[in-house]
Write a protein that holds these residues in place. Structure first.
Motif, short mmCIF file in Angstrom:
data_model
loop_
_atom_site.label_atom_id
_atom_site.label_comp_id
_atom_site.label_asym_id
_atom_site.label_seq_id
_atom_site.Cartn_x
_atom_site.Cartn_y
_atom_site.Cartn_z
N THR A 126 0.83 -1.20 0.00
CA THR A 126 0.00 0.00 0.00
C THR A 126 0.87 1.25 0.00
O THR A 126 1.87 1.32 0.69
N GLU A 127 0.44 2.22 -0.78
CA GLU A 127 1.03 3.56 -0.71
C GLU A 127 -0.02 4.57 -1.11
O GLU A 127 -0.96 4.26 -1.83
N PHE A 128 0.11 5.77 -0.60
CA PHE A 128 -0.76 6.87 -0.99
C PHE A 128 -0.11 7.65 -2.11
O PHE A 128 1.11 7.81 -2.13
N CYS A 129 -0.91 8.16 -3.01
CA CYS A 129 -0.47 9.07 -4.06
C CYS A 129 -1.23 10.37 -3.85
O CYS A 129 -2.46 10.40 -3.97
N ILE A 130 -0.52 11.42 -3.51
CA ILE A 130 -1.16 12.70 -3.24
C ILE A 130 -1.35 13.44 -4.55
O ILE A 130 -0.42 13.60 -5.32
N VAL A 131 -2.59 13.87 -4.80
CA VAL A 131 -2.93 14.62 -6.01
C VAL A 131 -3.28 16.03 -5.58
O VAL A 131 -4.08 16.24 -4.67
N THR A 132 -2.67 17.01 -6.27
CA THR A 132 -2.89 18.41 -5.91
C THR A 132 -2.92 19.27 -7.16
O THR A 132 -2.71 18.77 -8.27
N ILE A 133 -3.22 20.53 -6.99
CA ILE A 133 -3.10 21.50 -8.07
C ILE A 133 -2.03 22.51 -7.64
O ILE A 133 -1.66 22.58 -6.47
N ALA A 134 -1.53 23.27 -8.58
CA ALA A 134 -0.41 24.17 -8.32
C ALA A 134 -0.88 25.54 -7.82
O ALA A 134 -0.79 26.55 -8.50
N THR A 135 -1.41 25.54 -6.59
CA THR A 135 -1.73 26.79 -5.91
C THR A 135 -1.09 26.73 -4.53
O THR A 135 -0.81 25.65 -4.00
N ALA A 136 -0.86 27.87 -3.93
CA ALA A 136 -0.20 27.91 -2.62
C ALA A 136 -1.01 27.15 -1.57
O ALA A 136 -0.44 26.36 -0.80
N LEU A 137 -2.32 27.34 -1.53
CA LEU A 137 -3.14 26.67 -0.54
C LEU A 137 -3.11 25.15 -0.73
O LEU A 137 -2.91 24.40 0.23
N SER A 138 -3.26 24.71 -1.95
CA SER A 138 -3.23 23.27 -2.23
C SER A 138 -1.87 22.66 -1.91
O SER A 138 -1.78 21.54 -1.40
N LEU A 139 -0.82 23.39 -2.21
CA LEU A 139 0.52 22.91 -1.91
C LEU A 139 0.72 22.76 -0.40
O LEU A 139 1.26 21.77 0.07
#
Length: 119
Positions: free
Chosen positions: A14-27
């Motif tokens: 098992t591993e997690f894959c973190i998905v984000t968008i390129a904004t300061a808050l999301s980062l």
């Protein structure tokens, strides 16, 4: 519940894959999640940064968005290097991805395409 705990903490299965968008808050949220998962002993080796705007746009507003994304990507690259996480960049699609064709486009972006240039 103990079996689930054991499964989540086994880096071989098992591993997690973190998905984000390129904004300061999301980062910031992605970094907080990464550090918390690591503190809990849950493997995180991959991340995805989604909805990246091409750097060759001509519109003033979109150019400002792309420039802001590049700044966030630099911070994300630093975080990924410090935490040994591979990051895949996915472009912004101009339509909603739906059906088999949308899945194919996303699959191509995730697994087949070279990473977008950040110049």
């Amino acid at each position: 519940m103990q079996a689930l705990q054991a499964l989540l903490h086994d880096p071989e299965t098992t591993e997690f894959c973190i998905v984000t968008i390129a904004t300061a808050l999301s980062l910031n949220e992605a970094e907080r999640l990464l550090l918390e998962l690591r503190r809990e002993g849950i493997a995180v080796r991959r991340g995805v940064v989604n909805r990246l705007i091409a750097t060759d746009v001509a519109d003033g507003y979109v150019t400002r968005l792309a420039n802001g994304q590049r700044q966030c990507l630099a911070e994300l690259d630093d975080l990924a290097a410090r935490c040994a996480v591979d990051v895949t960049q996915v472009p912004y699609f101009d339509t909603e991805l739906r059906s088999v064709y949308g899945l194919r486009a996303m699959g191509n972006a995730l697994f087949d395409a070279p990473p977008p240039s950040s110049s």
